[in-house]
Enzyme design. Structure first.
Site, short mmCIF file in Angstrom:
data_model
loop_
_atom_site.label_atom_id
_atom_site.label_comp_id
_atom_site.label_asym_id
_atom_site.label_seq_id
_atom_site.Cartn_x
_atom_site.Cartn_y
_atom_site.Cartn_z
N SER B 21 0.82 -1.21 0.00
CA SER B 21 0.00 0.00 0.00
C SER B 21 0.86 1.27 0.00
O SER B 21 1.87 1.35 0.68
CB SER B 21 -0.89 0.00 1.24
OG SER B 21 -1.62 1.19 1.29
N GLY B 46 -3.46 3.88 1.18
CA GLY B 46 -4.20 3.99 2.44
C GLY B 46 -5.38 4.96 2.36
O GLY B 46 -5.25 6.05 1.83
N ASN B 69 9.87 8.37 3.83
CA ASN B 69 8.74 9.14 3.33
C ASN B 69 7.91 9.64 4.50
O ASN B 69 7.92 9.05 5.58
CB ASN B 69 7.89 8.31 2.35
CG ASN B 69 6.82 7.51 3.06
OD1 ASN B 69 5.75 8.05 3.42
ND2 ASN B 69 7.08 6.25 3.30
N GLY B 72 1.98 10.87 4.87
CA GLY B 72 0.93 11.21 5.84
C GLY B 72 -0.48 10.92 5.35
O GLY B 72 -1.40 11.71 5.60
N ASN B 99 -6.39 -0.69 2.01
CA ASN B 99 -5.60 -0.40 3.20
C ASN B 99 -6.39 0.63 4.01
O ASN B 99 -6.57 1.76 3.61
CB ASN B 99 -4.24 0.12 2.73
CG ASN B 99 -3.26 0.39 3.85
OD1 ASN B 99 -3.10 1.52 4.28
ND2 ASN B 99 -2.58 -0.64 4.31
N ASN B 127 -4.38 -0.81 8.65
CA ASN B 127 -3.06 -0.23 8.85
C ASN B 127 -3.00 0.43 10.22
O ASN B 127 -3.50 1.53 10.39
CB ASN B 127 -2.77 0.77 7.73
CG ASN B 127 -1.41 1.43 7.88
OD1 ASN B 127 -0.58 1.01 8.68
ND2 ASN B 127 -1.18 2.49 7.11
N CYS B 130 1.00 3.36 10.49
CA CYS B 130 1.53 4.48 9.73
C CYS B 130 2.30 5.41 10.67
O CYS B 130 1.73 5.93 11.63
CB CYS B 130 0.42 5.26 9.04
SG CYS B 130 1.10 6.65 8.10
N ILE B 191 6.63 -5.83 7.19
CA ILE B 191 6.56 -4.69 8.10
C ILE B 191 6.10 -3.42 7.38
O ILE B 191 6.29 -3.29 6.18
CB ILE B 191 7.94 -4.40 8.73
CG1 ILE B 191 8.99 -4.11 7.68
CG2 ILE B 191 8.37 -5.54 9.60
CD1 ILE B 191 10.36 -3.70 8.21
#
Ligand SMILES: Cc1cc2nc3c(=O)[nH]c(=O)nc-3n(C[C@H](O)[C@H](O)[C@H](O)COP(=O)(O)OP(=O)(O)OC[C@H]3O[C@@H](n4cnc5c(N)ncnc54)[C@H](O)[C@@H]3O)c2cc1C
Ligand SMILES: Cc1cc2nc3c(=O)[nH]c(=O)nc-3n(C[C@H](O)[C@H](O)[C@H](O)COP(=O)(O)O)c2cc1C
Ligand code: FES
Lengths: 265, 303
Positions: B21, B46, B69, B72, B99, B127, B130, B191
């Site tokens: 994702s 996401g 990255n 956000g 996601n 998720n 993040c 991961i």
């Protein structure tokens, strides 16, 4: 030639020439094994350097010239760090893997009074744009190219072959002494253009966008944001726009109407 | 040609190669390069309940053998996805997996229940890892009771296959894996990115607008492999491995460590056709080594 965007592709090009222009700039001339897709002015390529840890991601580079008859493209590159340094050391006959043609392109102007302003490597998309507008829109380009000094001027004759060229240098060693925005062509009472196209350092493009606004000219800028993928997948290259908020520079750009951007100018 | 089929809970996928994702857009970005329908599945970018603009530029920095990255979770929100994106990507003959993200448990449930109504989508990936958002995300994934609470809540609201993506930014990954398994997860993805940062010594400034960001790419592969191995031998549900997979050999290593399927992330940026090359490479490895199906090498690490 039509304006329909070609499919993006990954391709191994053969380096047929690596020409050093001066201590900062060089040109890579690359030949495709097959037929080139249509490449529009303003579009760019994502160049694979090698597998080394510091040059892991591809590097975005504008397409400087296209020759459909010989199936070659040229990239005008400035040595900025590891990746571009390695490119400058490539030998004729070597292979360069690139993803192209990427991004949008400069748009056709409403009239024929146009000015193309390039600064540093930002002159790269101006050559291909000048050539394209002459061949496809029947418009004679007028160039204003800004450099730090005469030693860094890039292939002036190729620009002159397409239209009139004005030069500015910061040290006054050629042309007008100062920045492009100070050049008389932008500062006379009768200065006006249907559109000003520009590519170069952001600070220069912001100054030009401001100037264009004063002159009531449209203005298209080509951004050089950091890019992770170049194809719209990573959302790392964003620029904030008035109409849509954050958009990808690599797919909605790199060319933007300066009025769309939320620039403080 | 070996049998590449694999299972994620009740969902069978035709081969183990999926996209991670946030690195594959909605699939359409890669259509010029590959036949998306050949993939086992695609994990779309996401999605949150409401539209998010994400973090300010600059959002990425290249670091040795990887990248940071700080996107956000920029996305247009679940309603936009349902109305505009889902109809377009339904044409792909591959599993489309959403996601799912949120700042609160309610937001996760909102997204999950809207996705549940979409026929073509048979699984979601929760998720909880993040690292680039202030609320939600990794906050859920690095605090075990929160990870359990959000997994349970979504499990109650969503009946299809529920994958849970864990954060590597914890001391004991196995505790989290066991906890979300118990809470009803059908599989575990890991991961997500490792929290990191990069500094420009010349300007003395951080390279990301958010100062810290998520590290991905080959730089994280040893950590990812270790976590997949630890988790796979502890849980009963399938593990989907990712982190720095650049080629088929990397993918095979994840299978040997215990992954039933893999996701390819950052590698897509460098080679947009890499997923298909990995798929072909896996098949070749199985054929060359006399395996007739993928399951023979899952967890087959010779210790
Ligand atoms: C659409 C687009 C078109 C471009 N066209 C050209 C071109 O025609 N010719 C050319 O020489 N360069 C061009 N650039 C800039 C070029 O991509 C960078 O100079 C290059 O990536 C630097 O790589 P490096 O490994 O040499 O330097 P690095 O070691 O990666 O970085 C060295 C310095 O360059 C800066 N830099 C890195 N990436 C970029 C970037 N994407 N844009 C601006 N600065 C960057 C870094 O911040 C750093 O200060 C373009 C960039 C974009 C986004
Ligand atoms: C630019 C970028 C954006 C990402 N966005 C998301 C996301 O929205 N949701 C998510 O679960 N993971 C996201 N990730 C994490 C990846 O899915 C993956 O877990 C991680 O990058 C490790 O795999 P890789 O090394 O193959 O990239 C993102 C990663 C990158 C590089
Ligand atoms: S560079 Fe990845 S989206 Fe633009």
């Amino acid at each position: 030639m039509n304006n329909i965007k070609a499919k993006k592709r990954v391709e191994d090009f053969t380096i047929i020439e690596n020409k050093r222009l001066n201590k900062e700039f060089f040109i890579l001339k690359l030949k495709s094994a097959g037929e080139l897709p249509v490449i529009l002015p303003g579009q760019f390529a994502e160049v694979r350097i090698d597998d080394n840890p510091t040059t892991f991601l591809r590097r975005p580079i504008s397409i400087y010239n296209v020759d459909y008859s010989g199936n070659t493209i040229e990239l005008l590159i400035k040595i900025a760090g590891d990746g571009t340094k390695k490119l400058s050391e490539l030998k004729d006959g070597g292979i360069l893997n690139i993803v192209y043609p990427l991004g949008n392109s400069f748009s056709k102007p409403a009239g024929t009074k146009v000015l193309l302003i390039g600064g540093g490597t930002g002159v790269a998309p101006m050559l291909i744009l000048g050539k394209y507008m002459k061949a496809n829109w029947g418009i004679e380009p007028l160039f204003l190219l800004g450099y730090r000094s005469d030693k860094l001027i890039i292939e002036k004759e190729r620009f002159e072959a397409l239209g009139k060229v004005y030069i500015t240098t910061e040290d006054g060693s050629d042309g007008y002494k100062g920045f492009v925005t100070q050049h008389p062509i932008l500062n006379e009472p009768e200065s006006n253009f249907d559109i000003i196209y520009t590519c170069g350092p952001e600070i220069m493009m912001k100054a030009i966008a401001k100037k264009a606004k004063e002159l009531n000219s449209a203005c298209e800028v080509s951004l050089e944001n950091l890019m992770g993928c170049g194809i719209g997948a990573c959302l790392c290259c964003i620029v904030d726009t008035k109409d849509k908020g954050n958009v990808n520079t690599c797919t909605e750009g790199p060319v933007f109407n300066s009025e769309r951007l939320k620039w403080q100018i | 040609m070996a049998n590449l089929k694999t299972n994620i809970g009740k969902l069978e996928i035709k081969n183990p190669v999926m996209t991670a994702s946030g690195t594959f857009g909605f699939g359409t970005e890669y259509e010029d390069f590959i036949d998306i329908s050949r993939l086992g599945g695609i994990l779309v970018k996401g999605i949150t309940g409401a539209e998010r603009q994400g973090n300010p530029y600059p959002r990425m920095a290249e670091t040795p053998s990887g990248m940071l990255n700080a996107v956000g979770l920029q996305n247009k929100g679940i309603d936009y996805f349902v109305e505009h994106i889902y109809p377009e990507i339904s044409k792909f003959d591959t599993e489309i997996i959403v996601n799912v993200n949120g700042g609160t448990i309610e937001e996760y449930i909102d997204v999950a229940s809207k996705v549940e109504k979409l026929n073509k989508i048979k699984a979601i990936e929760l998720n909880i890892s993040c690292p680039n958002v202030k609320q939600g995300g990794m906050v859920f994934g690095t605090h075990c009771p929160s990870a359990v609470a959000v997994t349970q809540a979504v499990r109650n609201a969503y009946s299809k296959t529920l994958m849970v993506k864990l954060s590597p930014n914890v001391t004991n990954i196995v505790d989290f894996a066991l906890a979300v398994e118990e809470a009803g997860a059908d599989s575990i993805s890991l991961i997500n990115t490792l929290l990191g940062m990069a500094i420009d010594a010349k300007t003395r400034k951080p390279l990301l607008s958010t100062i810290t960001g998520g590290l991905s790419g080959p730089a994280v592969k040893p950590v990812a492999l270790r976590m997949v191995w630890q988790v796979a031998k502890s849980v009963k549900i399938p593990v989907i491995g990712m982190g720095g997979i650049m080629n088929a050999t990397d993918a095979i290593e994840f299978f040997l460590a215990g992954a039933s399927a893999i996701q390819v992330g950052t590698a897509n940026f460098i080679n947009p056709a890499v997923t298909i090359e990995i798929l072909e490479g896996i098949n070749e490895y199985l054929d060359n080594n006399g395996f007739s199906c993928l399951s023979e090498i899952v967890g087959a690490l010779d210790i």
